[in-house]
Enzyme design. Sequence first.
Site: not given
Length: 186
Positions: A14, A9-11
């Site tokens: 998320q 996940t990018s953040t």
Amino acid sequence: MTKFAYIRTSTKDQNPALQRDAIAKVDDIKRVYADEGVSGTLASRPQWDALLDRLEPGDEVIVWKFDRIGRNTINVLEAVKAITDKGATFHSLTEKIDTSGPMGQAMLTVMAAFAQLERDTIAERTRAGLDAAKAQGRTGGRPPAVDANKLEKIKKLIASGDYSRAEIASMMKISPATLYRVIATL
């Protein structure tokens, strides 16, 4: 053959549940490596690096979508090359791409190119929308916490010397950090 899965996940906000649910349906996965809150554009991702170090010939790396291993065509193709250089194969569940054969490798290249085109098109539309809004005098972001009227009051309170910075911030209903940023511009 040993199967490994990779989730990213990018953040931190998320939720990886969708990825985990899809991976859970695959039989015989030995371990799931997960980088959460890590951008796909970063060259070093701790769990990705650990997975690559672990790979042996005949292993398989499974992801929910191929964009989990990179954010653009070059990143994805380099990641798949790193997997195949170890003698392992890559399998994307959503796109149903499996690099164990030449057709899967060709399809991966085509799909990665279309994903890159989609991201670039979205970025282009976003920039065009922001430019159009700016041309109409609208700007994005939060409104400033300190307008011209508050700024004048702050200057007067500071000049009086009767109040601490914390008291001034409280009277102006702003945070001390905001007050210090305002003072730095004076």
